[in-house]
Design a protein around this motif. Structure first.
Motif, short mmCIF file in Angstrom:
data_model
loop_
_atom_site.label_atom_id
_atom_site.label_comp_id
_atom_site.label_asym_id
_atom_site.label_seq_id
_atom_site.Cartn_x
_atom_site.Cartn_y
_atom_site.Cartn_z
N ASN A 69 0.82 -1.21 0.00
CA ASN A 69 0.00 0.00 0.00
C ASN A 69 0.86 1.26 0.00
O ASN A 69 0.66 2.18 0.81
CB ASN A 69 -0.94 0.00 1.21
N ILE A 70 1.81 1.30 -0.93
CA ILE A 70 2.71 2.44 -1.05
C ILE A 70 2.60 3.03 -2.45
O ILE A 70 2.62 2.30 -3.45
CB ILE A 70 4.17 2.03 -0.79
N VAL A 71 2.50 4.34 -2.52
CA VAL A 71 2.55 5.04 -3.80
C VAL A 71 3.87 5.80 -3.85
O VAL A 71 4.24 6.48 -2.91
CB VAL A 71 1.35 6.00 -4.00
N MET A 72 4.59 5.65 -4.96
CA MET A 72 5.92 6.21 -5.10
C MET A 72 5.90 7.40 -6.07
O MET A 72 5.25 7.34 -7.12
CB MET A 72 6.87 5.12 -5.62
N LEU A 73 6.58 8.48 -5.70
CA LEU A 73 6.71 9.63 -6.58
C LEU A 73 7.87 9.40 -7.53
O LEU A 73 9.01 9.20 -7.09
CB LEU A 73 6.95 10.91 -5.77
N LEU A 74 7.58 9.41 -8.83
CA LEU A 74 8.60 9.19 -9.85
C LEU A 74 8.62 10.35 -10.82
O LEU A 74 7.60 10.97 -11.10
CB LEU A 74 8.32 7.89 -10.61
N SER A 75 9.78 10.62 -11.35
CA SER A 75 9.97 11.73 -12.27
C SER A 75 9.16 11.57 -13.55
O SER A 75 8.85 10.45 -13.97
CB SER A 75 11.46 11.86 -12.61
N ARG A 76 8.84 12.70 -14.18
CA ARG A 76 8.22 12.68 -15.50
C ARG A 76 9.25 12.59 -16.62
O ARG A 76 8.89 12.55 -17.79
CB ARG A 76 7.37 13.94 -15.71
N HIS A 77 10.53 12.56 -16.28
CA HIS A 77 11.57 12.48 -17.29
C HIS A 77 11.42 11.21 -18.12
O HIS A 77 10.96 10.17 -17.63
CB HIS A 77 12.95 12.50 -16.64
N GLU A 113 -3.91 10.43 -2.94
CA GLU A 113 -3.48 9.06 -2.67
C GLU A 113 -3.20 8.84 -1.18
O GLU A 113 -3.38 7.74 -0.65
CB GLU A 113 -2.21 8.74 -3.48
N SER A 114 -2.76 9.90 -0.48
CA SER A 114 -2.38 9.76 0.93
C SER A 114 -3.57 9.47 1.84
O SER A 114 -3.38 9.14 3.01
CB SER A 114 -1.67 11.03 1.41
N ARG A 115 -4.78 9.60 1.32
CA ARG A 115 -5.95 9.27 2.14
C ARG A 115 -6.00 7.78 2.48
O ARG A 115 -6.58 7.39 3.48
CB ARG A 115 -7.23 9.68 1.40
N SER A 116 -5.37 6.95 1.63
CA SER A 116 -5.44 5.51 1.87
C SER A 116 -4.09 4.80 1.73
O SER A 116 -3.99 3.63 2.08
CB SER A 116 -6.43 4.87 0.89
N LEU A 117 -3.07 5.49 1.22
CA LEU A 117 -1.79 4.85 0.95
C LEU A 117 -0.63 5.60 1.62
O LEU A 117 -0.70 6.80 1.84
CB LEU A 117 -1.52 4.79 -0.55
N HIS A 118 0.44 4.85 1.93
CA HIS A 118 1.70 5.48 2.32
C HIS A 118 2.32 6.13 1.09
O HIS A 118 2.07 5.71 -0.05
CB HIS A 118 2.68 4.44 2.87
N LEU A 119 3.18 7.13 1.31
CA LEU A 119 3.91 7.77 0.22
C LEU A 119 5.40 7.43 0.34
O LEU A 119 5.92 7.27 1.45
CB LEU A 119 3.73 9.29 0.28
N ALA A 120 6.07 7.30 -0.78
CA ALA A 120 7.51 7.08 -0.81
C ALA A 120 8.14 8.07 -1.78
O ALA A 120 7.69 8.20 -2.92
CB ALA A 120 7.84 5.64 -1.23
#
Length: 218
Positions: A69-77, A113-120
């Motif tokens: 249950n983790i959402v990861m921030l990834l670049s748009r590159h 997304e943070s309402r239900s998931l962890h962020l990385a």
């Protein structure tokens, strides 16, 4: 042409996920926790968190904490396109954006997304400088009232790519270590000076944990 590129990116992501699993499965893993309950696989874990680590060590959590249950921030590159597909195959949701591109839309999506998931967040990416924390993670923690969890990773004498982050490629059958700090709570409604002070503090803690992990891996 775009459909062909999209197909090749997905195929590359699948191949990367298979390769990462095979490569990283050879390592010997150990982790030290200041508080084991912060681990998303621990049954005592409560509430969402923002996990932060350096970009060079993304393979470690990518391999070990998929489907948590983790959402990861990834670049748009463009060079992150294959990585985004690999992250999906390995059990991560992801948001595309960064300080340099798509910052506002990524922030809105992360809030949702943070309402239900962890962020990385790889908090020195996507352009660096290496091991210098960007303010985004601190701002997000203050805005969402979520704690930051700094994660230090280290390998035994890894190979290093000639990239801005000196990306770490662990040697097969070597040692891999993690040191996960306690929750760090950022007060809301901070001015710029206070955000910078918090940023420096989190950066210092994250660098200390990373050095601890690297020393333990030797």
């Amino acid at each position: 042409m775009l459909q062909i590129r999209s197909f090749l990116d997905k195929l590359g992501g699948l191949g990367s996920a298979v390769a990462i699993r095979a490569w990283m499965s050879t390592l010997e893993y150990k982790a030290a926790f200041y508080d084991p309950a912060i681990d998303p696989v621990d049954p005592r874990n409560q509430g969402r968190k923002i996990f932060v680590f350096w970009h060079e060590n993304i393979l470690f959590p990518l391999y070990l904490r998929g489907r948590c249950n983790i959402v990861m921030l990834l670049s748009r590159h463009r060079d992150a396109e294959i990585l985004s597909h690999a992250a999906t195959y390995m059990g991560f949701d992801h948001v595309r954006g960064s300080t340099f591109g798509g910052a506002l839309s990524a922030l809105r999506e992360l809030m949702r997304e943070s309402r239900s998931l962890h962020l990385a967040i790889t908090c020195d990416g996507p352009r660096g400088p290496r091991r210098v924390l960007a303010q985004g993670a601190v701002y997000l923690a203050a805005k969402l009232h979520l704690p930051l969890v700094p994660m230090g990773f280290g390998y035994d004498r890894p190979w290093r790519l000639r990239s801005w982050d000196q990306f770490a490629v662990p040697r097969p059958y070597s040692r891999a270590r993690a040191v996960l700090g306690p929750e760090m709570h950022v007060p809301p409604n901070l001015d710029r000076a206070a955000i910078e002070s918090q940023r420096v503090h989190v950066e210092q803690v994250l660098n200390r944990l990373t050095l601890e992990a690297e020393d333990d891996a030797l």
